[in-house]
Write a protein that holds these residues in place. Sequence first.
Motif, PDB file in Angstrom:
ATOM      1  N   GLN A 121      -2.892   0.765  12.171  1.00  0.00           N
ATOM      2  CA  GLN A 121      -1.704   0.525  11.356  1.00  0.00           C
ATOM      3  C   GLN A 121      -0.515   0.170  12.239  1.00  0.00           C
ATOM      4  OE1 GLN A 121      -1.275   4.052   8.991  1.00  0.00           O
ATOM      5  NE2 GLN A 121      -2.712   3.356   7.420  1.00  0.00           N
ATOM      6  N   GLN A 122      -0.399   0.847  13.383  1.00  0.00           N
ATOM      7  CA  GLN A 122       0.697   0.548  14.291  1.00  0.00           C
ATOM      8  C   GLN A 122       0.559  -0.876  14.840  1.00  0.00           C
ATOM      9  OE1 GLN A 122       0.559   3.686  17.179  1.00  0.00           O
ATOM     10  NE2 GLN A 122       1.749   5.111  15.908  1.00  0.00           N
ATOM     11  N   GLN A 123      -0.677  -1.257  15.174  1.00  0.00           N
ATOM     12  CA  GLN A 123      -0.902  -2.620  15.666  1.00  0.00           C
ATOM     13  C   GLN A 123      -0.568  -3.645  14.592  1.00  0.00           C
ATOM     14  OE1 GLN A 123      -4.943  -2.686  17.018  1.00  0.00           O
ATOM     15  NE2 GLN A 123      -4.482  -1.674  18.971  1.00  0.00           N
ATOM     16  N   GLN A 124      -0.995  -3.364  13.370  1.00  0.00           N
ATOM     17  CA  GLN A 124      -0.702  -4.291  12.269  1.00  0.00           C
ATOM     18  C   GLN A 124       0.798  -4.371  12.023  1.00  0.00           C
ATOM     19  OE1 GLN A 124      -2.950  -2.839   8.955  1.00  0.00           O
ATOM     20  NE2 GLN A 124      -4.890  -3.733   9.647  1.00  0.00           N
ATOM     21  N   SER A 125       1.469  -3.225  12.066  1.00  0.00           N
ATOM     22  CA  SER A 125       2.914  -3.243  11.827  1.00  0.00           C
ATOM     23  C   SER A 125       3.635  -3.978  12.956  1.00  0.00           C
ATOM     24  CB  SER A 125       3.458  -1.833  11.648  1.00  0.00           C
ATOM     25  OG  SER A 125       3.345  -1.108  12.845  1.00  0.00           O
TER      26      SER A 125
ATOM     27  N   ASP B 171       5.824  -7.116  12.439  1.00  0.00           N
ATOM     28  CA  ASP B 171       7.188  -7.110  12.949  1.00  0.00           C
ATOM     29  C   ASP B 171       7.461  -8.356  13.787  1.00  0.00           C
ATOM     30  OD1 ASP B 171       7.810  -4.759  11.718  1.00  0.00           O
ATOM     31  OD2 ASP B 171       7.583  -3.494  13.506  1.00  0.00           O
ATOM     32  N   ALA B 172       6.449  -8.803  14.480  1.00  0.00           N
ATOM     33  CA  ALA B 172       6.621 -10.011  15.279  1.00  0.00           C
ATOM     34  C   ALA B 172       6.868 -11.211  14.370  1.00  0.00           C
ATOM     35  CB  ALA B 172       5.395 -10.248  16.148  1.00  0.00           C
ATOM     36  N   LYS B 173       6.206 -11.247  13.224  1.00  0.00           N
ATOM     37  CA  LYS B 173       6.380 -12.355  12.275  1.00  0.00           C
ATOM     38  C   LYS B 173       7.675 -12.198  11.503  1.00  0.00           C
ATOM     39  CE  LYS B 173       1.424 -13.023  11.696  1.00  0.00           C
ATOM     40  NZ  LYS B 173       0.311 -12.921  10.778  1.00  0.00           N
ATOM     41  N   THR B 174       7.821 -11.066  10.851  1.00  0.00           N
ATOM     42  CA  THR B 174       9.050 -10.753  10.111  1.00  0.00           C
ATOM     43  C   THR B 174       9.439  -9.338  10.497  1.00  0.00           C
ATOM     44  OG1 THR B 174       7.821  -9.888   8.242  1.00  0.00           O
ATOM     45  CG2 THR B 174       8.436 -12.218   8.142  1.00  0.00           C
ATOM     46  N   SER B 175      10.678  -9.040  10.512  1.00  0.00           N
ATOM     47  CA  SER B 175      11.093  -7.707  10.967  1.00  0.00           C
ATOM     48  C   SER B 175      11.734  -6.887   9.858  1.00  0.00           C
ATOM     49  CB  SER B 175      12.045  -7.835  12.162  1.00  0.00           C
ATOM     50  OG  SER B 175      13.178  -8.587  11.769  1.00  0.00           O
TER      51      SER B 175
ATOM     52  N   PRO C 295      12.227  -3.289   8.940  1.00  0.00           N
ATOM     53  CA  PRO C 295      12.029  -1.965   9.536  1.00  0.00           C
ATOM     54  C   PRO C 295      11.547  -0.913   8.535  1.00  0.00           C
ATOM     55  CG  PRO C 295      14.365  -2.449   9.323  1.00  0.00           C
ATOM     56  CD  PRO C 295      13.613  -3.693   8.929  1.00  0.00           C
ATOM     57  N   GLN C 296      11.799  -1.094   7.243  1.00  0.00           N
ATOM     58  CA  GLN C 296      11.385  -0.097   6.261  1.00  0.00           C
ATOM     59  C   GLN C 296       9.869  -0.062   6.111  1.00  0.00           C
ATOM     60  OE1 GLN C 296      13.571  -1.502   2.966  1.00  0.00           O
ATOM     61  NE2 GLN C 296      15.482  -0.463   3.552  1.00  0.00           N
ATOM     62  N   GLU C 297       9.166  -1.167   6.242  1.00  0.00           N
ATOM     63  CA  GLU C 297       7.711  -1.178   6.103  1.00  0.00           C
ATOM     64  C   GLU C 297       7.031  -0.469   7.266  1.00  0.00           C
ATOM     65  OE1 GLU C 297       7.457  -5.501   3.858  1.00  0.00           O
ATOM     66  OE2 GLU C 297       6.050  -5.001   5.436  1.00  0.00           O
ATOM     67  N   SER C 298       7.613  -0.558   8.441  1.00  0.00           N
ATOM     68  CA  SER C 298       6.992   0.091   9.594  1.00  0.00           C
ATOM     69  C   SER C 298       7.110   1.610   9.511  1.00  0.00           C
ATOM     70  CB  SER C 298       7.600  -0.419  10.905  1.00  0.00           C
ATOM     71  OG  SER C 298       8.959  -0.045  10.960  1.00  0.00           O
ATOM     72  N   ILE C 299       8.063   2.132   8.776  1.00  0.00           N
ATOM     73  CA  ILE C 299       8.221   3.580   8.624  1.00  0.00           C
ATOM     74  C   ILE C 299       7.209   4.120   7.619  1.00  0.00           C
ATOM     75  CG2 ILE C 299       9.793   5.397   7.833  1.00  0.00           C
ATOM     76  CD1 ILE C 299      12.090   3.664   8.884  1.00  0.00           C
ATOM     77  N   ASN C 300       6.893   3.372   6.593  1.00  0.00           N
ATOM     78  CA  ASN C 300       6.001   3.814   5.514  1.00  0.00           C
ATOM     79  C   ASN C 300       4.616   4.242   6.008  1.00  0.00           C
ATOM     80  OD1 ASN C 300       6.391   4.466   2.922  1.00  0.00           O
ATOM     81  ND2 ASN C 300       6.174   2.402   2.077  1.00  0.00           N
ATOM     82  N   PRO C 301       3.862   3.438   6.772  1.00  0.00           N
ATOM     83  CA  PRO C 301       2.532   3.879   7.209  1.00  0.00           C
ATOM     84  C   PRO C 301       2.587   5.132   8.076  1.00  0.00           C
ATOM     85  CG  PRO C 301       2.768   1.516   7.536  1.00  0.00           C
ATOM     86  CD  PRO C 301       4.102   2.047   7.133  1.00  0.00           C
ATOM     87  N   ASN C 302       3.604   5.276   8.870  1.00  0.00           N
ATOM     88  CA  ASN C 302       3.719   6.461   9.718  1.00  0.00           C
ATOM     89  C   ASN C 302       3.966   7.716   8.896  1.00  0.00           C
ATOM     90  OD1 ASN C 302       3.335   4.953  12.005  1.00  0.00           O
ATOM     91  ND2 ASN C 302       5.524   4.665  12.403  1.00  0.00           N
ATOM     92  N   GLN C 303       4.570   7.582   7.731  1.00  0.00           N
ATOM     93  CA  GLN C 303       4.811   8.748   6.883  1.00  0.00           C
ATOM     94  C   GLN C 303       3.525   9.203   6.201  1.00  0.00           C
ATOM     95  OE1 GLN C 303       7.944   7.496   4.313  1.00  0.00           O
ATOM     96  NE2 GLN C 303       9.569   8.163   5.693  1.00  0.00           N
TER      97      GLN C 303
END
Length: 139
Positions: A71-75, A79-83, A85-93
Amino acid sequence: MDNSFQAFKKQAKEKMDRQRALIEQQELRRVQKEQQERERLRLENEKRREREEEEALEKVRKAAQDQQQQQQQQSRQEDAKTSPPQESINPNQQVPDKSAAERERQRLREQERRRREAMAGQIDMNMQSDLMAAFEESL
């Protein structure tokens, strides 16, 4: 003559009492050995079960960790394509929720194991009573 008969009768009674006591001791030793063997088998099975549970939990942890890394790799790729920041927090939660549920399961298992361990030291008085009654009937 009556006196010697009474002495003989007394000796015979004492001999029967000694034999009865010896048989009771042997039966008690046998029962204790059986209980020890059952307890040893129970502990062995419990340890094996705990080991299996630990192995299963370790597999789950490893799978969760692998999933988190994916999930971190996918995020990171997203993030490299579009940034956003709210989506990257969701999987970690979601992962801490899973690990919290995992910790709760482990806590409950440990609680149950401790309860079983505490109950193992108690003597079942009903079983003891039944054992004594069966022994007395056999005499």
